[in-house]
Motif scaffolding. Sequence first.
Motif, PDB file in Angstrom:
ATOM      1  N   PHE A 155       0.822  -1.187  -0.056  1.00 38.00           N
ATOM      2  CA  PHE A 155       0.115  -0.003  -0.067  1.00 38.00           C
ATOM      3  C   PHE A 155       0.641   1.273  -0.047  1.00 38.00           C
ATOM      4  CE2 PHE A 155      -4.530  -1.570   0.835  1.00 38.00           C
ATOM      5  CZ  PHE A 155      -4.088  -2.944   1.054  1.00 38.00           C
ATOM      6  N   ILE A 156       0.572   2.146  -0.532  1.00 43.46           N
ATOM      7  CA  ILE A 156       1.235   3.496  -0.944  1.00 43.46           C
ATOM      8  C   ILE A 156       0.545   4.603  -1.454  1.00 43.46           C
ATOM      9  CG2 ILE A 156       1.718   2.815  -3.518  1.00 43.46           C
ATOM     10  CD1 ILE A 156       4.657   3.553  -2.783  1.00 43.46           C
ATOM     11  N   PRO A 157       0.750   5.601  -0.862  1.00 47.17           N
ATOM     12  CA  PRO A 157       0.359   6.937  -1.367  1.00 47.17           C
ATOM     13  C   PRO A 157       0.801   7.318  -2.578  1.00 47.17           C
ATOM     14  CG  PRO A 157       1.580   7.348   0.789  1.00 47.17           C
ATOM     15  CD  PRO A 157       1.822   6.058   0.209  1.00 47.17           C
TER      16      PRO A 157
ATOM     17  N   PRO B  14       0.606  13.615   7.083  1.00 51.75           N
ATOM     18  CA  PRO B  14      -0.457  13.245   6.523  1.00 51.75           C
ATOM     19  C   PRO B  14      -0.611  12.452   5.324  1.00 51.75           C
ATOM     20  CG  PRO B  14      -0.730  15.567   7.484  1.00 51.75           C
ATOM     21  CD  PRO B  14       0.760  15.278   7.418  1.00 51.75           C
ATOM     22  N   ALA B  15       0.099  12.828   4.344  1.00 47.63           N
ATOM     23  CA  ALA B  15       0.364  12.292   3.216  1.00 47.63           C
ATOM     24  C   ALA B  15       0.361  10.741   3.311  1.00 47.63           C
ATOM     25  CB  ALA B  15       1.067  12.882   2.032  1.00 47.63           C
ATOM     26  N   SER B  16       1.477  10.497   4.072  1.00 52.83           N
ATOM     27  CA  SER B  16       1.860   9.199   4.260  1.00 52.83           C
ATOM     28  C   SER B  16       0.851   8.101   4.704  1.00 52.83           C
ATOM     29  CB  SER B  16       3.012   8.957   5.314  1.00 52.83           C
ATOM     30  OG  SER B  16       4.074   9.796   5.087  1.00 52.83           O
ATOM     31  N   ALA B  17      -0.074   8.694   5.686  1.00 54.21           N
ATOM     32  CA  ALA B  17      -1.040   7.941   6.232  1.00 54.21           C
ATOM     33  C   ALA B  17      -2.206   7.449   5.088  1.00 54.21           C
ATOM     34  CB  ALA B  17      -2.151   8.784   7.395  1.00 54.21           C
ATOM     35  N   ALA B  18      -2.225   8.113   3.918  1.00 55.10           N
ATOM     36  CA  ALA B  18      -2.908   7.492   3.104  1.00 55.10           C
ATOM     37  C   ALA B  18      -2.782   6.047   2.719  1.00 55.10           C
ATOM     38  CB  ALA B  18      -2.678   8.491   1.915  1.00 55.10           C
ATOM     39  N   SER B  19      -1.748   5.643   2.842  1.00 56.26           N
ATOM     40  CA  SER B  19      -1.308   4.061   2.375  1.00 56.26           C
ATOM     41  C   SER B  19      -2.379   3.488   3.662  1.00 56.26           C
ATOM     42  CB  SER B  19       0.196   3.833   2.436  1.00 56.26           C
ATOM     43  OG  SER B  19       0.530   4.243   3.854  1.00 56.26           O
TER      44      SER B  19
ATOM     45  N   PHE C 181      -5.481   0.734   3.311  1.00 57.98           N
ATOM     46  CA  PHE C 181      -5.422  -0.577   4.115  1.00 57.98           C
ATOM     47  C   PHE C 181      -6.568  -0.671   4.975  1.00 57.98           C
ATOM     48  CE2 PHE C 181      -4.230  -3.092   8.298  1.00 57.98           C
ATOM     49  CZ  PHE C 181      -4.185  -4.087   7.327  1.00 57.98           C
ATOM     50  N   VAL C 182      -6.986   0.402   5.516  1.00 59.27           N
ATOM     51  CA  VAL C 182      -8.151   0.236   6.475  1.00 59.27           C
ATOM     52  C   VAL C 182      -9.609   0.205   5.559  1.00 59.27           C
ATOM     53  CG1 VAL C 182      -9.661   1.517   8.065  1.00 59.27           C
ATOM     54  CG2 VAL C 182      -7.149   1.524   8.118  1.00 59.27           C
ATOM     55  N   LYS C 183      -9.489   0.760   4.381  1.00 58.35           N
ATOM     56  CA  LYS C 183     -10.588   0.666   3.502  1.00 58.35           C
ATOM     57  C   LYS C 183     -10.613  -0.834   3.030  1.00 58.35           C
ATOM     58  CE  LYS C 183     -12.554   3.236  -0.414  1.00 58.35           C
ATOM     59  NZ  LYS C 183     -12.252   4.649  -1.110  1.00 58.35           N
TER      60      LYS C 183
ATOM     61  N   VAL D 186       2.567  -4.760   3.419  1.00 53.74           N
ATOM     62  CA  VAL D 186       3.424  -3.497   3.697  1.00 53.74           C
ATOM     63  C   VAL D 186       2.817  -2.043   3.412  1.00 53.74           C
ATOM     64  CG1 VAL D 186       5.777  -2.287   3.224  1.00 53.74           C
ATOM     65  CG2 VAL D 186       5.683  -4.700   3.517  1.00 53.74           C
ATOM     66  N   CYS D 187       2.787  -1.146   4.304  1.00 55.17           N
ATOM     67  CA  CYS D 187       2.528   0.260   3.916  1.00 55.17           C
ATOM     68  C   CYS D 187       3.515   1.110   3.980  1.00 55.17           C
ATOM     69  CB  CYS D 187       1.392   0.766   4.816  1.00 55.17           C
ATOM     70  SG  CYS D 187      -0.227  -0.177   4.915  1.00 55.17           S
ATOM     71  N   THR D 188       4.056   1.784   2.953  1.00 54.37           N
ATOM     72  CA  THR D 188       4.813   2.941   2.878  1.00 54.37           C
ATOM     73  C   THR D 188       4.467   4.175   3.479  1.00 54.37           C
ATOM     74  OG1 THR D 188       5.918   1.969   0.977  1.00 54.37           O
ATOM     75  CG2 THR D 188       6.194   4.289   1.388  1.00 54.37           C
ATOM     76  N   LEU D 189       5.064   4.532   4.616  1.00 54.43           N
ATOM     77  CA  LEU D 189       5.049   5.812   5.222  1.00 54.43           C
ATOM     78  C   LEU D 189       6.155   6.664   4.741  1.00 54.43           C
ATOM     79  CD1 LEU D 189       4.316   4.832   8.962  1.00 54.43           C
ATOM     80  CD2 LEU D 189       2.551   5.189   6.934  1.00 54.43           C
ATOM     81  N   THR D 190       5.521   7.767   3.711  1.00 59.05           N
ATOM     82  CA  THR D 190       6.791   8.570   2.987  1.00 59.05           C
ATOM     83  C   THR D 190       7.496   9.479   3.444  1.00 59.05           C
ATOM     84  OG1 THR D 190       4.647   9.795   2.189  1.00 59.05           O
ATOM     85  CG2 THR D 190       5.358   8.090   0.676  1.00 59.05           C
ATOM     86  N   GLY D 191       7.080  10.016   4.614  1.00 61.83           N
ATOM     87  CA  GLY D 191       7.478  11.220   5.258  1.00 61.83           C
ATOM     88  C   GLY D 191       7.623  11.350   6.747  1.00 61.83           C
ATOM     89  N   HIS D 192       8.299  11.807   7.531  1.00 58.76           N
ATOM     90  CA  HIS D 192       8.016  12.095   8.975  1.00 58.76           C
ATOM     91  C   HIS D 192       7.165  13.169   9.461  1.00 58.76           C
ATOM     92  CE1 HIS D 192       9.053  12.105  13.109  1.00 58.76           C
ATOM     93  NE2 HIS D 192      10.089  11.246  13.038  1.00 58.76           N
ATOM     94  N   GLY D 193       6.268  12.874  10.320  1.00 53.26           N
ATOM     95  CA  GLY D 193       5.361  13.808  11.029  1.00 53.26           C
ATOM     96  C   GLY D 193       5.863  14.999  11.216  1.00 53.26           C
TER      97      GLY D 193
END
Lengths: 350, 350
Positions: free
Chosen positions: B183-185, B288-293, B297-299, B313-320
Motif C-alpha cells: 500500500f502506498i500514497p 498526513p500524506a503518508s497515512a493515505a497508505s 489498508f483500512v478501507k 507493507v504500507c509505505t509511510l513516505t515522510g516524517h510527521g
Amino acid sequence: MWRGILHHYKKLLPPIEDRYIVTLLEGNTPLIPALRLVQYLKIDVKLYLKYEGLNPTGSFKDRGMTFAVSKALESGHRAILCASTGNTSASAAAYAAKAGIEAFVVIPQGKIARGKLCQAMIHGAKVVQIRGGFDEALKIVRKIVEDHPMVLVNSINPFRLEGQKTAAFEICDALGDAPDYHFIPVGNAGNITAYWRGYQEYQKLKKVTRSPKMHGYEAEGAAPIVKGHPIIDPQTVASAIRIGNPASWKAAETARDESKGVIDSVTDSEILEAYRWLANLEGVFCEPASAASVAGFVKCCKKKIFRGEETVVCTLTGHGLKDPDTAIQNSPEPVTVDAELEAVLKVLKL
Amino acid sequence: MWRGILHHYKKLLPPIEDRYIVTLLEGNTPLIPALRLVQYLKIDVKLYLKYEGLNPTGSFKDRGMTFAVSKALESGHRAILCASTGNTSASAAAYAAKAGIEAFVVIPQGKIARGKLCQAMIHGAKVVQIRGGFDEALKIVRKIVEDHPMVLVNSINPFRLEGQKTAAFEICDALGDAPDYHFIPVGNAGNITAYWRGYQEYQKLKKVTRSPKMHGYEAEGAAPIVKGHPIIDPQTVASAIRIGNPASWKAAETARDESKGVIDSVTDSEILEAYRWLANLEGVFCEPASAASVAGFVKCCKKKIFRGEETVVCTLTGHGLKDPDTAIQNSPEPVTVDAELEAVLKVLKL
C-alpha cells in the motif's frame, strides 16, 4: 533485518525478556563523513557526524526509551512519567503509545520547540506545561513517582543510559575502532556519561584498542558544569540543553577526567554558526542544541589541538525538523510571485 | 557500515562512478511490525510500516535525490532545479548542499508544510513561491531547463525512480520475500512506479518468488487517476500528494494493472484517522500524506479483501515532523499551571 538496539546488542546490555521489548527499531543511525566542513575549516582530521536525528522520534532519546519502557512493562507498570525540554517527552509518548500504556509529561511552558510539543500531543501523552524551567519540572516528577505507581523515564532511570551507550558501540562497529575524539552536547549530562560507558565497555571487551577523549559542550547561558555551580534561570537558543542543574553532573565530570577530555561551553552565536554550516556544507539539518558538538569542534580547531589525521566524531542529538522556527529565523524570507515563467526567472536571477 | 543506497545496491542500478556519489547515507529505513493496529482493526494479516520518514531529510525523496544529484555532478552540471510540494525541495536542497552546487526550487505559496519550507531555506536553496499549484510549478521548471544548464530533479528525471526502487529491495531483503500487498500514497505517481519496478526486478533475478499487488491511494480531493482526468485545483490536507496531473500517471496505471492491484482514493478524514491511529497505537508519527497508505489498508479491511495471514507493507513516505501544524490541530491544547506539585497533579488527574 534491523530489530532495534535491545535485540542487536542483547549480550552487552542488562537482561530483558524478549516478550517485553517495546521497539520502534531505533538505533542503526548513519555516521556521515563531513568532508566539506573540514575542507572549509582547513583542518586535517577525519570528521564524522553521528546523526541521531534519524532515530524514530528524531532524537537519541529513543535508544534509552526503548529500554526504560520495556523494563516498565517487565515490572508490571502501566504508566511512565518524565520532565522534558522536549525530546524526552516526544520519545516517552511514542514508546508508551507502542506499548499501550500511559505517558505523563511535565514541560516548561513556551520553551519547547514546536516539533517536540506536537509529538507528545499526537502520541497521546497527558501533557502539562509549567511556568518554570526544566529543573523545576524534574523536581516535580521526582516527587510524583514517590506516591504513584508509574516509572520515571528521565535519564536518572538507569536503563536510559544503558540504552544510550549503544550509540558508542555503533560508532566503533562502523569505524573498526574508537575515534580519537568524541564531541557531544551537554545538557542534563546523561548522554556524555552513556557514551563514555559504551566506549569503556568496548575497550574492556577488546572490541576496540582505545577510548576517545570526551569533549562535552554546554551552551554558555546554561553552563553549570563549566561554571561550577547550578544556573537558576538558564538561557540559550539550544532549548534541548537549557538545563541549569544536570542530573548526571558528577558522572559527566568523571567521563571528562577519565578520558582526559574537556567540558567547555559555546555561545549561542557559535552554536547557530555551526548549525548553518552543517546545513549549508554537509546537507545535514540538526536541531540547534546538536550543533553545540560541532561548535565545540570548531573551537578546538581554532585552538589548534589537532595534530592531523585524527578521527573525530560529533554527535548530532536531534533532527532539525524538531525546531522549524529557529530554521526559519535563520533563513531569508522566500519571495512570492505570480505563476509565470518570466517572474520566476527574475527572482531566481536566471 | 551502511554507505547509502548507491553503494549498497550498486549492481542493481545504472552505473555511476564512485567519485561522483553524493550521499547522506539515505535508505536502510526500518520496517516496523504494526501489531497493535491490526489488533485494533481485528484483522489477521502481518502488517509492516516502511518508515521512510527516517531518511536524512525526513522523506523517501532522498533515495532518488542521491542518484539524481550524483548523475548531475557526473555530467558536469553545477545546478539543479525542481518544482515541489515540499519534500522534493527539502531533499534537493540538502543534496545540493552536500555536493557544493546550487539548488533552485519553485513551490506553491502557502501550500507547503512548515518543516519542508524551512528545510529548503536552511540548506541554502534559491526558493521562489508562486501563486499557483504544484502542476503549474512543474510546467515552469520544465520550461526553465530548456534554456538553462541545470538538471531537473523532479521524478521525470530517470535516476530519481531508479533510486526510489531500492525501497522495494530493502523490504524484500528484510522479509525474505516480497509481501502479498503493498500500500502506498499516490501524488505525482513516481513512487508506486518505482516500487513496482523494484519488485519486478527482484523477481526476475529470482531474489523473491513473487511481486505484491500494488495498492495506490490518492486523496479524494486530488484524485486524477481515480477520476480519469486532471484536477485543476486539487485540495487535500495531505499536502505532499496535492497534485492534479501526475507526471507518472501512465506508469502508475501499468503498475496497478500488471500487479492486479488498485488505485483508489481516501478522504481527508480517513487520512487523518489513520494518521492519529499510527501515532496513538504504533508510536509512529508520519506526515498526513503518508497515512493515505494506511487509510487505504483500512478501507480494504472494511471491504474484507484479506483472507488471513497475508503479508502487507504500507509505505509511510515522510516524517510527521515535516508538518507540525497538522499535528497540533489534531491534538488537545496542553494546559499550563504554576510550577507546583499540587497544580500538576490536578491537571494530570493523579
